[in-house]
Every structure is written in C-alpha cells, then in structure tokens.
Design an enzyme around this catalytic site. Sequence first.
Site, PDB file in Angstrom:
ATOM      1  CG  ASP A 124      -2.164   0.831   0.965  1.00 17.62           C
ATOM      2  OD1 ASP A 124      -2.476   1.117  -0.207  1.00 17.62           O
ATOM      3  OD2 ASP A 124      -2.828   1.213   1.944  1.00 17.62           O
ATOM      4  CG  HIS A 131      -4.281  10.374   2.693  1.00 16.06           C
ATOM      5  ND1 HIS A 131      -5.335  10.252   3.582  1.00 16.06           N
ATOM      6  CD2 HIS A 131      -3.413   9.382   3.024  1.00 16.06           C
ATOM      7  CE1 HIS A 131      -5.110   9.232   4.398  1.00 16.06           C
ATOM      8  NE2 HIS A 131      -3.955   8.688   4.087  1.00 16.06           N
ATOM      9  CD  GLU A 195      -6.392   4.411   4.698  1.00 17.66           C
ATOM     10  OE1 GLU A 195      -5.714   3.624   4.011  1.00 17.66           O
ATOM     11  OE2 GLU A 195      -5.885   5.164   5.562  1.00 17.66           O
ATOM     12  CD  GLU A 197      -5.503   2.711  -0.214  1.00 15.11           C
ATOM     13  OE1 GLU A 197      -4.725   2.088  -0.977  1.00 15.11           O
ATOM     14  OE2 GLU A 197      -5.348   2.795   1.019  1.00 15.11           O
ATOM     15  CG  ASP A 227      -5.583  -0.203   3.623  1.00 17.41           C
ATOM     16  OD1 ASP A 227      -5.522  -1.438   3.760  1.00 17.41           O
ATOM     17  OD2 ASP A 227      -4.795   0.582   4.168  1.00 17.41           O
ATOM     18  NE  ARG A 231      -7.943   6.140   9.673  1.00 17.11           N
ATOM     19  CZ  ARG A 231      -7.228   5.949   8.576  1.00 17.11           C
ATOM     20  NH1 ARG A 231      -5.972   5.511   8.651  1.00 17.11           N
ATOM     21  NH2 ARG A 231      -7.753   6.170   7.389  1.00 17.11           N
ATOM     22  CD  GLN A 234      -3.147   3.905  10.791  1.00 18.61           C
ATOM     23  OE1 GLN A 234      -4.366   3.932  10.636  1.00 18.61           O
ATOM     24  NE2 GLN A 234      -2.312   4.446   9.936  1.00 18.61           N
ATOM     25  CE  LYS A 247      -3.565   1.877   7.377  1.00 18.21           C
ATOM     26  NZ  LYS A 247      -4.311   2.732   6.430  1.00 18.21           N
ATOM     27  CB  THR A 251      -7.532  -4.978   2.112  1.00 16.24           C
ATOM     28  OG1 THR A 251      -6.612  -4.654   3.159  1.00 16.24           O
ATOM     29  CG2 THR A 251      -7.371  -3.998   0.961  1.00 16.24           C
ATOM     30  CD  GLU A 351      -7.526  12.407   4.397  1.00 18.43           C
ATOM     31  OE1 GLU A 351      -7.735  11.229   4.063  1.00 18.43           O
ATOM     32  OE2 GLU A 351      -7.113  13.283   3.612  1.00 18.43           O
TER      33      GLU A 351
END
Lengths: 406, 406
Positions: A124, A131, A195, A197, A227, A231, A234, A247, A251, A351
């Site tokens: 990844d 970002h 996420e 992606e 993904d 948080r 993480q 993570k 996925t 975000e």
Amino acid sequence: MDLVGGPLTTPPNSWIPVPPGSGFGLDHLPFGAGSVDGGRPHVVVAIGDHVLDLDAVRKAGHIDLPKAATRDSLDAVLPILPAVREKVARLLTEPSLQRPLAGAVRPVAEIDLRLPFGVADYVDFYSSLVHATNVGRLFRPDGDALPVAWKHLPIAYHGRSGTVAVSGTPVTRPEGQFTTGGTVDFGPTRKLDFELEVGAVIGRPAQGPVPISAALGHVAGLVLLNDWSARDIQAWEYQPLGPFAGKSFATTISPWVVPLEALTPFERPAPSQDPAPLPHLQPAGPTWSIDLTAEINGTPVTKVSFADLYWTVAQQIAHLTANGATLRTGDLLGSGTISGPGPDGHGSLLEMTRDGTRPITVGDAERSWVEDGDTVTLRGAASDGVHHIEFGRCTATVRPAPGGTP
Amino acid sequence: MDLVGGPLTTPPNSWIPVPPGSGFGLDHLPFGAGSVDGGRPHVVVAIGDHVLDLDAVRKAGHIDLPKAATRDSLDAVLPILPAVREKVARLLTEPSLQRPLAGAVRPVAEIDLRLPFGVADYVDFYSSLVHATNVGRLFRPDGDALPVAWKHLPIAYHGRSGTVAVSGTPVTRPEGQFTTGGTVDFGPTRKLDFELEVGAVIGRPAQGPVPISAALGHVAGLVLLNDWSARDIQAWEYQPLGPFAGKSFATTISPWVVPLEALTPFERPAPSQDPAPLPHLQPAGPTWSIDLTAEINGTPVTKVSFADLYWTVAQQIAHLTANGATLRTGDLLGSGTISGPGPDGHGSLLEMTRDGTRPITVGDAERSWVEDGDTVTLRGAASDGVHHIEFGRCTATVRPAPGGTP
C-alpha cells in the site's frame, strides 16, 4: 481491427447487447472470477448486463487456453490479459458466434463474483499529497505534516495479502489495543475508518529493477480498493515499524480487473513534481482521469479523481523494484488513500471528521466513524465524449466485533 | 510408541544410520523440499547424512498421501506435519522396510534443497528487548530508546513474501535512495546488514482471533531467518509507514522446517514481563533454548539464544490474529533480530559496529557492514544431555549491485 483502447469514434457492436450508458461496453471488457452455481469459479468477462464465461468458451473450442487458465481465478490469465481481452473482443463482434456461444453467456446478476486473483504481495502506497498532509497534521500535530522523504520517493508499506477480500464480503469490526486517557486498553476499535483507493494488479512478473519506461507493461489492470483502518489501534502501534494490526484485518477490492488498455482514452499527463524526482523515477508516465466516490449507506461522502495522486503507478513500480525486488503475478499495489483539493475531497473519515472531532452528516444520521451495520461503497468511472467505463462497486457491510459493539 | 518429542532417554535406532552428534537423529526429522536431479522437488526428511524421499515412499505404497502432497513443496504437508512426522519415525524404525525403501534414501549431499514452502504472508516481529533498545538508541538518539507501545504488544510489520529465498541463493546488493551529507542520493547501499532471526512457519490455518492457548497448535515448525537490511535506505524511508525498500530485496531462510515437536525437550518458561501483558497475551507459553550464531566468511561474530526474546511465538500469534486476521498455511513469522545480553550478543552489524562507526574484526579483515563477496551464515542448535538437534545452515553470499560496488 483495433478494438482495444485507442481513439475509436464508433465502437463496434457486440452480439451481447450493451444498454446505453452501461459502462461495460466493448471498449471495456473487465475480467473477474465468478461462480454460476456455487461451485468453482470460472474466468468471466463483463459485457453489458451479462458475462461471457471463458471456461465455456474454451470448452466450445473458441479460445485456446489450458483448462486451468479459465477456472478458479485470473492467475493464469493476468500475465497475458491484453491478448486474451483482444481475443474476447473479436469473439463478441463475430455475429456467427452468437448461437454457438449462447451457453457461455449468463446474466451478471446470476454470478457470484469471487476474489478475482490470488493476491501475492500487497503493497500500500501513500501517494496522495493532500492525504499525507492531512494525516500528518492530525497524527503529528507538533511535527512537519509531510515526512521528510515524501516528495523524494513514493512511500509504501506491505499489507496483509491473506485478508484481502472481494466486494460483498462482510467486514468484522476488529478488536485490538489502543489507549484511552493514558490507559492501555483492549477491545473493539472505536475508530473504524475506510480508505478510498485504487489498486494496480501485476500481470507479467519481473525480476527487479524494472525501468520506469517498462513499468506499466507489467500492470494487468486496476481495481477499487478499500483499505479498512482502525485508527486507534494504528495510532498506538505504528511507531517505528508502521501500520500492522490497525490495517491487517480487512482490505476490500472490487471484483472486476479493469484492463489498463481500457483506460487509454482517459490518460492524462502526471502532475508536475517539485523537487524533480531522481532519474530512476522519471519520466513519471501517465495517470488516468477516473472519478471516484465513497458512500456510506448510500449517501455520497467523497468525490475525488485518481488524477489527484502525486506519484504515478509507473513511479511506484520503479521504486518498489529498484532494490531488485521481484514482481509476481497477483501483486497488488494500493495507491494509498486518495484525497483531492475539493471540499468533499477527503478519502477517509479520519480527514473528514478531523479524527472524529467533527462528525459529518450521512443521510439522517451523524458519523464520526463507521458504525456496525454501515455499508461503505466505493465506485469508479471514467468518461469522455465517446467512452464510458464503470469499475463496478467495491462494497462491504460492517459486522459487530466478537466482543460486541464498543 | 512415542517417538516424537517427549523425554526419551534412549532414542530407538533408525535403519538409516545416524552418525554420533549428527543433530539429525530420529528425535528431529525436519522436513524440506529437495530436487535430486534438477527436476521437481520432492518432500524430503533429513536423517543422519541422508534424506528420506517421501515421494518415493508414497510411490512404494508406504505412506498414505496424495501425489501432490509429496511434490514441489511442503504446502500440503505443513498442516498435518506432526502426523506425517510420526509416520516417518515409524517407517524408519521398522527394520523390514530397509530393503523396500532403499530407493527412497539419498545422501543429503546429492539433494538440491529448495524453498521449503510457499510463503503466504511474511510478518517480521521486533521481539528482542535488547535489539529494540539498541536500535532505538542508534536511530532515535534524542528520543526514548524503546517505542511507547513496545512492552504492551509484540510490534511487527509485514515484509515481502516474494523475495524470501532459500539458503544458498545469492543476495544482490540493493540499490536505493538514501541521504549523503544532506543530499538525496541513489545507488548501491553503503550499509548492508544481516539480521539473525528465527521464523515460525504456520501449518494449520485459522480464522482469527486465535486464543493464545491454541496458538502453538498452528505452528508447524521453525526455520532460521536472515532479514537482510540496507540501513541507509531504511533510515531514509521508514517514517511513518515503516521499513520497505530497505528490507524487501531479500530474506534468506534455512531449508529445513524444524518440527515444533522436536523442540519439546528444549522448552523453557518465557521470560518475565513487566508490565504484565493484557489478558489476551497471557499466559505467554513456552520459549525454547536454541543456540544461535552468525558467521561472516566463517568467523563467528554473534552468539545468542532464542530464549533471549521478550515476546513468545504464542503471544505473536495471539496479537497478530486478535483483530480477526486469518492465519494461512505458509505464513512466516520472523522473530525480529535476536540480540542477547552478552558482549557478542548483537544480532546485527548495526548494533555491533554502532551504525558502522566502530568496525569489528572478522578474521584478518575489518567490517563495518557486509561487503560484496562476503558470505553470511546463521546456525542454530539445541542440546541437552540426551537430545541434540541442528537447524542446518542459513547462508548467502553477497553479489555486487547492478551499478557496481559502492
């Protein structure tokens, strides 16, 4: 007859009808692996509201592939995807084949789409400047937002191949360690995020280094990729070796590998890069104008473009293999969360909600993070005056953690 | 008849002779994949100076396994390794089989040992307190040596499965980005290092979470592991997502999977842990007293014990799967560099030479880092009064980078 990519003005007709605006016309022909009856999947190609079952086409003697190549997954097809796609385009535009191949045509609604390929290594990247800047400000408020090396190389980490799952597979809220008011705690994540992606799928293998000019020749196509991230887990674990348990639980990827050739009409020059990258990362190669959205329970929350990325796929491959690392068929290269300049240009809730401190409105509800029962759906499409291709959905619904809802 | 592990005082005799002190007696029986004639490898079991070719044993009708299980790799054997090992022990102690199985016995020197299993996900932990402290002091001299979460969970990252290679495979010096006096540069690494590790190989797959009490039941065995590292590339890239190109060029493992059952006599209580880990990481389970050495060009430079590790394999698995992540057959869990308390207890040159500032003497030469042409060899052995088992060598010779020697 060039049916594949390129500046066609009037795409020829397929004998399988393609509804207007379908996004799955002859100029697309994405590949997947689908089961008709709950049994072993076959390699299938989407066309309109149908699929062409390549295992049935092979049995009928109309495509020259070994039996193993049209079953289970795309693994044997990925290295030769452009040639197989061109052959499929020829079959679909040969009217005399409509009757002999009738048994190879199935409504897509009857197909159970599976993980399209065996994921070899999952890497990844972190290639969106917006970002990376947003996350840096949130995770490291007292430091530089952008890591020092960020503009010199496309930063990346290896993810867990074994938990990559196809769209539609439920995601169980992970449990893990995090801190609550200074105390180390264990339980269901309180900060489940998505996420947005795009993943590049390696077709032809290579022994690195792969020169940047040859890099895209190893890419079979693109998929949408979510993904999933916890948080709180993480944030607690990621120093100094990067994300791991925050993570590695899930996925999600979309079921259709969109061939790189289908994206030719949507090629754009890569964004300008300052400072100029070192020679092995130049020229950057093209990017593609692909519109991407994320929805929570049907409400759009994000709208970005693949072209918003700072680093290109060719640069990612050149960097990844510069040390001699091999590329294997089925390697999956996530772009990293794609955030764009617009007000709805956030590719993650982290975000959008400023780490959960500013909830957003989702339909009639508020969300700081993804809740149990929520369905997150990514979509992608590329359009110009002539061509319109759809990526299909990348969706998953969240189940409660084994230990219950936090 | 319990031939496998346990407190045997007089191991029974194999009809394949085992020289005294061989380290490959009946109480060991490690599994590998080896080719006799350059063709497809067969599953082989080491005994004395010979191997028993399980494909030949199957063909002779003395072991009930499908053809695919005794060819190419251990992939189909790993999930049932304890049962297959017990069967092999019975065959080797049945004198009447010496003649019928004579064709299945080959000198190990004639065998070309290959990568023993397909590496699914490769995870590298960071479980040595001494190593983590040493590295923290060198990489982050102004911060805390130990990352804040280090004593609460076994920190780890995912490595590149595709570049795991078997002992004997040359390692090419990687090229990459690093900084030289503040300038960003690209070229062959100037800081090539080895890391002395042990890898746990997953046999029986599982859907996480795996309770810690069940964790070791999923481990087929152990291998030696050298996680080659380019320290200059790693230092430049590793913030904030961890090591990538500084590690992904090569990881060497030994060819023999040492069955966990063979290690029973060497079980030791895990080291005490303060603070006490959270409940899902308790009880820690056993560790094993395994003597490990690293040599450069035949000169020993490191001597540590597997029992020097802070986190146990059971804790690593409980942590890895706590978020629901699956375990697949062939998952490889590196211990992280093992450093111990002694003066020769450094598992990497980074630590031995203080990041290259204090060269060590290696035979008649000095070394700050691994040089082109150098051969790095890891060895492992476990001994008590009765049992003595050898891991075999994990060795690789360094070739110059494509761009020449730095």
